[in-house]
Design a protein around this motif. Sequence first.
Motif, mmCIF file in Angstrom:
data_model
loop_
_atom_site.group_PDB
_atom_site.id
_atom_site.type_symbol
_atom_site.label_atom_id
_atom_site.label_comp_id
_atom_site.label_asym_id
_atom_site.label_seq_id
_atom_site.Cartn_x
_atom_site.Cartn_y
_atom_site.Cartn_z
ATOM 1 N N GLN A 1 -7.514 -44.782 -9.793
ATOM 2 C CA GLN A 1 -8.748 -44.475 -10.664
ATOM 3 C C GLN A 1 -9.773 -44.485 -9.545
ATOM 4 O O GLN A 1 -10.161 -45.743 -8.930
ATOM 5 C CB GLN A 1 -9.010 -45.327 -11.512
ATOM 6 N N MET A 2 -10.573 -43.272 -9.136
ATOM 7 C CA MET A 2 -11.686 -43.352 -8.164
ATOM 8 C C MET A 2 -12.943 -42.855 -9.084
ATOM 9 O O MET A 2 -13.179 -42.151 -9.862
ATOM 10 C CB MET A 2 -11.458 -42.374 -7.320
ATOM 11 N N ASN A 3 -13.900 -44.054 -9.359
ATOM 12 C CA ASN A 3 -14.986 -44.026 -10.172
ATOM 13 C C ASN A 3 -16.125 -44.190 -9.493
ATOM 14 O O ASN A 3 -16.536 -45.380 -9.132
ATOM 15 C CB ASN A 3 -14.855 -45.109 -11.255
ATOM 16 N N ASN A 4 -16.988 -43.286 -9.044
ATOM 17 C CA ASN A 4 -18.131 -43.424 -8.415
ATOM 18 C C ASN A 4 -18.100 -44.046 -6.993
ATOM 19 O O ASN A 4 -19.023 -44.066 -6.384
ATOM 20 C CB ASN A 4 -19.279 -43.904 -9.056
ATOM 21 N N GLY A 5 -16.831 -44.088 -6.425
ATOM 22 C CA GLY A 5 -16.752 -44.504 -5.019
ATOM 23 C C GLY A 5 -16.600 -43.308 -4.176
ATOM 24 O O GLY A 5 -16.294 -42.079 -4.558
ATOM 25 N N GLN A 6 -16.149 -43.759 -2.848
ATOM 26 C CA GLN A 6 -15.776 -42.580 -1.734
ATOM 27 C C GLN A 6 -14.409 -42.962 -1.133
ATOM 28 O O GLN A 6 -14.355 -44.020 -0.782
ATOM 29 C CB GLN A 6 -16.905 -42.661 -0.846
ATOM 30 N N THR A 7 -13.196 -41.900 -1.212
ATOM 31 C CA THR A 7 -12.207 -42.292 -0.617
ATOM 32 C C THR A 7 -11.958 -41.200 0.409
ATOM 33 O O THR A 7 -12.245 -39.940 0.145
ATOM 34 C CB THR A 7 -10.975 -41.980 -1.722
ATOM 35 N N SER A 8 -11.816 -41.396 1.925
ATOM 36 C CA SER A 8 -11.573 -40.663 2.697
ATOM 37 C C SER A 8 -10.156 -40.569 3.392
ATOM 38 O O SER A 8 -9.883 -41.776 3.762
ATOM 39 C CB SER A 8 -12.660 -40.511 3.615
ATOM 40 N N VAL A 9 -9.558 -39.669 3.907
ATOM 41 C CA VAL A 9 -8.273 -39.374 4.422
ATOM 42 C C VAL A 9 -8.476 -38.334 5.459
ATOM 43 O O VAL A 9 -8.693 -37.165 5.148
ATOM 44 C CB VAL A 9 -7.037 -39.005 3.382
ATOM 45 N N SER A 10 -8.197 -38.775 6.865
ATOM 46 C CA SER A 10 -8.604 -37.998 7.849
ATOM 47 C C SER A 10 -7.313 -38.051 8.802
ATOM 48 O O SER A 10 -6.741 -39.124 9.015
ATOM 49 C CB SER A 10 -10.059 -38.187 8.432
ATOM 50 N N ARG B 1 -11.008 -45.775 3.376
ATOM 51 C CA ARG B 1 -11.018 -44.923 4.662
ATOM 52 C C ARG B 1 -9.500 -45.224 5.244
ATOM 53 O O ARG B 1 -9.204 -46.260 5.557
ATOM 54 C CB ARG B 1 -11.985 -45.223 5.658
ATOM 55 N N LEU B 2 -8.834 -43.891 5.250
ATOM 56 C CA LEU B 2 -7.639 -43.974 6.010
ATOM 57 C C LEU B 2 -8.060 -43.002 7.425
ATOM 58 O O LEU B 2 -8.384 -42.045 7.017
ATOM 59 C CB LEU B 2 -6.556 -43.299 5.179
ATOM 60 N N THR B 3 -7.801 -43.478 8.616
ATOM 61 C CA THR B 3 -8.465 -42.730 9.494
ATOM 62 C C THR B 3 -7.355 -42.405 10.748
ATOM 63 O O THR B 3 -7.982 -41.883 11.596
ATOM 64 C CB THR B 3 -9.524 -43.535 10.145
ATOM 65 N N THR B 4 -5.933 -42.561 10.737
ATOM 66 C CA THR B 4 -5.218 -42.353 11.628
ATOM 67 C C THR B 4 -4.139 -41.575 11.198
ATOM 68 O O THR B 4 -3.582 -42.000 10.136
ATOM 69 C CB THR B 4 -4.870 -43.167 12.834
#
Length: 222
Positions: free
Chosen positions: A176-185, A160-163
């Motif tokens: 490589q994103m394999n079945n995980g969650q990446t959020s950029v906000s 998570r990147l949040t600011t």
Amino acid sequence: RFSNEGKLQHSQGEVKVSNHGSLVLDSKSTGTIGGSLTLSDNSTGLVTGIGTLVDVQDSLELDGNATFSIADHGEFDLSGGKLTTQGTSTLHIDTNGTLLLDAQEFSVKEFSSVLVDNSGKITVGNGLLILEDSAELNLINGAIDVVTKDLIVDNTASLRLTTSSAILTVNGGDVQMNNGQTSVSSAAKFQILSGGSVCSNQAQLLLETSGEFQVTSEATFT
């Protein structure tokens, strides 16, 4: 506790901190550990203060419910081996703290977490950054640089990147994103300056509230 320019020197072998023990270096203290450092069983470690520097030449492992913090301009260098957080351990880089890794791998796994805030910085200079199992990496205010190799988000791990002050840069390998969650906000930035990006196996990439995901090469979603 090492304070007021105190010195910790351990030439070889493993240094273990366990059973609610603590290892603290502050006030321009320095530490050199020729072997590895392990914290486990509710133990704590703290490197804090301008001029405070710890150099571990083999591996760093956090296990159980251990907590390790680098804060207030303190610096921790890992010049070999691996950095592993596992169990429910926590690694916290805060208030201009710096973590420099010249290790084979930075592995965040099981239910452990890494938090970077208040202009903290992690540089992964010569190895993989791997998030797996149900681990979490939260970049709130600071920077993470992956200089030469890949960033992998696997299993049900989350990144998570949040600011707007959160910047994650991959400048030498693939993501490589394999079945995980990446959020950029919230105007945070995730930059892949060389290499490509693969999002597969039901992995999620969430861009919210002006979050930026920049790829200069190929991006694949399957």
